[in-house]
Design an enzyme around this catalytic site. Structure first.
Site, PDB file in Angstrom:
ATOM      1  N   LYS A 146       0.867  -1.191   0.000  1.00 48.36           N
ATOM      2  CA  LYS A 146       0.000   0.000   0.000  1.00 48.36           C
ATOM      3  C   LYS A 146       0.899   1.235   0.000  1.00 48.36           C
ATOM      4  O   LYS A 146       1.505   1.580   1.022  1.00 48.36           O
ATOM      5  CB  LYS A 146      -0.888  -0.065   1.248  1.00 48.36           C
ATOM      6  CG  LYS A 146      -1.297   1.261   1.836  1.00 48.36           C
ATOM      7  CD  LYS A 146      -2.442   1.880   1.111  1.00 48.36           C
ATOM      8  CE  LYS A 146      -2.817   3.198   1.751  1.00 48.36           C
ATOM      9  NZ  LYS A 146      -1.943   4.307   1.284  1.00 48.36           N
TER      10      LYS A 146
ATOM     11  N   GLY B 187       6.215   5.026   8.735  1.00 43.71           N
ATOM     12  CA  GLY B 187       5.321   6.194   8.722  1.00 43.71           C
ATOM     13  C   GLY B 187       5.226   6.791  10.117  1.00 43.71           C
ATOM     14  O   GLY B 187       6.187   6.752  10.885  1.00 43.71           O
ATOM     15  N   SER B 188       4.050   7.300  10.443  1.00 43.25           N
ATOM     16  CA  SER B 188       3.913   8.070  11.684  1.00 43.25           C
ATOM     17  C   SER B 188       3.586   7.183  12.882  1.00 43.25           C
ATOM     18  O   SER B 188       3.016   6.095  12.741  1.00 43.25           O
ATOM     19  CB  SER B 188       2.814   9.114  11.505  1.00 43.25           C
ATOM     20  OG  SER B 188       1.566   8.473  11.389  1.00 43.25           O
TER      21      SER B 188
ATOM     22  N   THR C  41      -0.215   6.160  13.321  1.00 50.81           N
ATOM     23  CA  THR C  41      -0.632   5.056  12.443  1.00 50.81           C
ATOM     24  C   THR C  41      -0.030   3.743  12.950  1.00 50.81           C
ATOM     25  O   THR C  41      -0.717   2.711  12.991  1.00 50.81           O
ATOM     26  CB  THR C  41      -0.197   5.321  10.990  1.00 50.81           C
ATOM     27  OG1 THR C  41      -0.759   6.562  10.577  1.00 50.81           O
ATOM     28  CG2 THR C  41      -0.682   4.223  10.064  1.00 50.81           C
ATOM     29  N   GLY C  42       1.231   3.792  13.394  1.00 50.47           N
ATOM     30  CA  GLY C  42       1.862   2.589  13.938  1.00 50.47           C
ATOM     31  C   GLY C  42       1.043   2.008  15.082  1.00 50.47           C
ATOM     32  O   GLY C  42       0.831   0.795  15.177  1.00 50.47           O
TER      33      GLY C  42
ATOM     34  N   GLU D 200       8.603   1.290  11.602  1.00 48.59           N
ATOM     35  CA  GLU D 200       9.670   2.305  11.566  1.00 48.59           C
ATOM     36  C   GLU D 200       8.964   3.643  11.604  1.00 48.59           C
ATOM     37  O   GLU D 200       8.306   4.030  10.641  1.00 48.59           O
ATOM     38  CB  GLU D 200      10.508   2.126  10.291  1.00 48.59           C
ATOM     39  CG  GLU D 200      11.904   2.729  10.420  1.00 48.59           C
ATOM     40  CD  GLU D 200      11.959   4.200  10.080  1.00 48.59           C
ATOM     41  OE1 GLU D 200      11.543   5.027  10.926  1.00 48.59           O
ATOM     42  OE2 GLU D 200      12.402   4.527   8.972  1.00 48.59           O
TER      43      GLU D 200
ATOM     44  N   CYS E 171      13.421  10.253   7.658  1.00 52.51           N
ATOM     45  CA  CYS E 171      13.100   9.748   9.007  1.00 52.51           C
ATOM     46  C   CYS E 171      14.256   9.960   9.973  1.00 52.51           C
ATOM     47  O   CYS E 171      14.032  10.213  11.147  1.00 52.51           O
ATOM     48  CB  CYS E 171      12.646   8.296   8.961  1.00 52.51           C
ATOM     49  SG  CYS E 171      13.819   7.202   8.170  1.00 52.51           S
TER      50      CYS E 171
ATOM     51  N   GLU F   8       8.007  15.002  15.928  1.00 49.81           N
ATOM     52  CA  GLU F   8       8.578  14.948  14.588  1.00 49.81           C
ATOM     53  C   GLU F   8       7.792  15.921  13.701  1.00 49.81           C
ATOM     54  O   GLU F   8       6.571  15.846  13.624  1.00 49.81           O
ATOM     55  CB  GLU F   8       8.462  13.531  14.027  1.00 49.81           C
ATOM     56  CG  GLU F   8       9.120  13.395  12.680  1.00 49.81           C
ATOM     57  CD  GLU F   8       9.105  11.964  12.161  1.00 49.81           C
ATOM     58  OE1 GLU F   8       8.022  11.358  12.126  1.00 49.81           O
ATOM     59  OE2 GLU F   8      10.184  11.467  11.779  1.00 49.81           O
TER      60      GLU F   8
END
Ligand code: NAD
Length: 495
Positions: free
Chosen positions: A189, A242-243, A246-247, A265, A300, A399
């Site tokens: 995705k 990603g963020s 979302t993780g 990550e 990142c 971040e």
């Protein structure tokens, strides 16, 4: 390879509408819906891609499951998989500049960095794992002589890979390379704002002979397509970059479904610690500027917190500001550009909101702080250095993922360490010092996946990348990446 006339010829080339790749076919969304792809270079519509549905994700997962279970790929000899993957890498390499320019038009990274970091890194990633897979052996355990303990490595199954927009090909193939080499099937995705190059390399995979269903790509929104992958009972391993928020959702989805393994990550707020005895302050300033401002800070491991010893604070900030001013920000398709566009209007607004908040708190915006080149319609932001930041400020804790550097002074090594470790993140860090013992103490005590010494951001495919604390778990890159995609199975044979 950075031939300006070739880049210019590709710059305005029409981009065909994208399609999902499901079961080896190009398909629209099940309900026909599409999303516009907005180019951050000028804010114009580049093309469309399917706005995927849960039905699309389920079709892709079913296809990947069937491909895995019937052994069309998972059951091949590793050397046979290697052959296909090497062909795939060759096809990507042959299209490297086209892919790089397409990617830049989609996500805004400056072409000099994009070419190396995107298609050419994808090629290197795929070749590395293809070449490694027929050299991995199982083990015989050192049991007593009346038994034989065998340790097999088996492909882990169907992998869901959810990736971000900053380096779609690099990060995508950090996952696809080892997953496919291991024999897994994948449902990928891409991020909403960077799908095009991943769709193209999935087509090239089919051309290279990857069997249908082994690599499926479904475009669309995270909370629809990504969530359907995360919640699926048929995904065995979920890998994500990603963020943090979302993780967290992915971990919840795993817990609520089949407890699939989840590797995350999640970025960082990486401290770049400059001591007064740094070997070369001018060099440190130049490298530190690149470490936060290249790709407009959308990296990142970006060194987004500068911790600088008070005795050299003013001198160092001056050097840094000078280095940042020398960086050329703007048209990412100009090979002399050092920092291209911010990926989206949303990301630009978020960056500016952080700066506004710091300004309102009385922090000094030493350089930058605003949108630039607005007349282009694109999303450009000046490299921004904010001084007088408190370690507890949001600017120093969250971040931003933009070209914004928070500068924090310190007086002692202990204080530097306390500030460096004083966030939820633990991805990257750097220490600049001529004192070897201090460098080693900091390497040991900084909580991060990687600590650079007297440089920032050096990396190689042979070195694993992963975070600690809320920067995630598991590793991309190096042979360690196989741990996510190969399960250990043991056999116990009585002799
Ligand atoms: P995000 O986490 O929302 O998106 C990353 C990927 O996750 C995308 O493919 C997205 O579609 C998908 N996704 C989003 N919501 C989902 C859900 N509910 N279920 C499953 N998948 C979902 O990140 P973003 O919105 O693109 O960027 C926001 C912030 O994330 C940035 O400001 C930055 O701080 C961070 N980020 C970090 C990295 C990194 O390399 N670590 C990369 C991009 C963004």
């Amino acid at each position: 390879m950075l031939d300006q006339s070739r880049i210019d010829a590709l710059r305005d080339a029409p981009v065909a509408a994208g399609a999902h790749i499901i079961d080896g076919e190009s398909r629209p969304a099940s309900d026909g819906a599409t999303m516009e792809v907005i180019s951050p270079l000028d804010g114009a519509v580049l093309t469309t891609v399917p706005k995927g549905t849960a039905t699309d994700a389920e079709a892709a997962i079913a296809s990947a499951r069937a491909a895995f279970d019937d052994g069309r790929w998972s059951g091949l000899a590793p050397a046979a998989r290697k052959k296909v993957l090497l062909k795939w890498a060759d096809l990507i390499e042959a299209e490297a500049l086209e892919l790089a320019v397409l990617g830049v038009r989609d996500n805004g990274t400056e072409i000099g960095m994009a070419l190396k970091a995107e298609p050419l890194t994808a090629v290197a990633n795929i070749r590395y794992y293809a070449e490694a897979i027929d050299k991995l052996y199982g083990e015989i355990a050192p049991t007593a002589p009346d038994a034989l303990g065998l340790v097999h490595r088996e492909p882990a199954g169907v992998v869901g890979a959810i990736v971000p927009w900053n380096f779609p090909l690099m990060i995508g193939t950090w996952k696809l390379g080892p997953a496919l080499a291991a024999g897994c099937s994948v449902v990928l995705k891409p991020a909403e704002t960077a799908s095009l190059t991943l769709l193209r390399i999935a087509e090239l995979a089919l051309d290279a002979g990857l069997p249908p269903g082994v690599l499926n790509v479904v475009t669309g929104e995270g909370h629809v397509v990504g969530a359907a992958i995360a919640e699926s009972m048929d995904i065995d391993v979920l890998v994500f970059t990603g963020s943090g928020p979302t993780g967290r959702r992915l971990l919840e989805a795993s817990a609520k479904s089949n407890m699939k393994r989840v590797y995350l990550e999640l970025g960082g707020k990486s401290p770049n610690v400059v001591f007064a005895d740094a070997p070369d302050l001018a060099e440190a300033a130049k490298v530190s500027a690149a470490g936060i401002f290249r790709n407009s800070g959308q990296v990142c491991v970006a060194g987004s917190r500068l911790l600088v010893e008070r005795s050299i604070h003013d001198e160092f900030v001056d050097l840094l500001a000078e280095a940042a001013r020398k960086m050329k920000v703007g048209d990412p398709l100009d090979p002399t550009t050092n920092a291209g566009a911010v990926n989206s209007q949303r990301q630009l607004d978020q960056n500016l909101a952080f700066v506004d908040e710091a300004r309102a708190q009385g922090r000094e915006i030493r350089i930058g702080g605003s949108r630039i080149l607005e007349e282009t319609g694109g999303y450009y932001m000046a490299p921004t250095i904010v001084t007088g930041v408190a370690p507890t400020d949001r600017l120093a804790q969250q971040e931003i993922f933009g070209p914004v550097l928070a500068v924090i002074p310190f007086d002692t090594e202990e204080e530097a360490l306390r500030i460096a470790n004083g966030t939820d993140y633990g991805l990257a860090a750097a220490v600049w010092t001529a004192n070897l013992s201090r460098a080693h103490r900091m390497i040991r005590k900084i909580k991060a996946g990687v600590v650079h010494v007297n440089t920032y951001g050096g990396a190689d495919l042979t070195v694993p990348l992963g975070g600690v604390k809320q920067s995630g778990n598991g590793h991309d890159k190096s042979l360690h990446a196989f741990d996510k995609y190969l399960d250990l199975k043991t056999a116990w044979i009585k002799l």
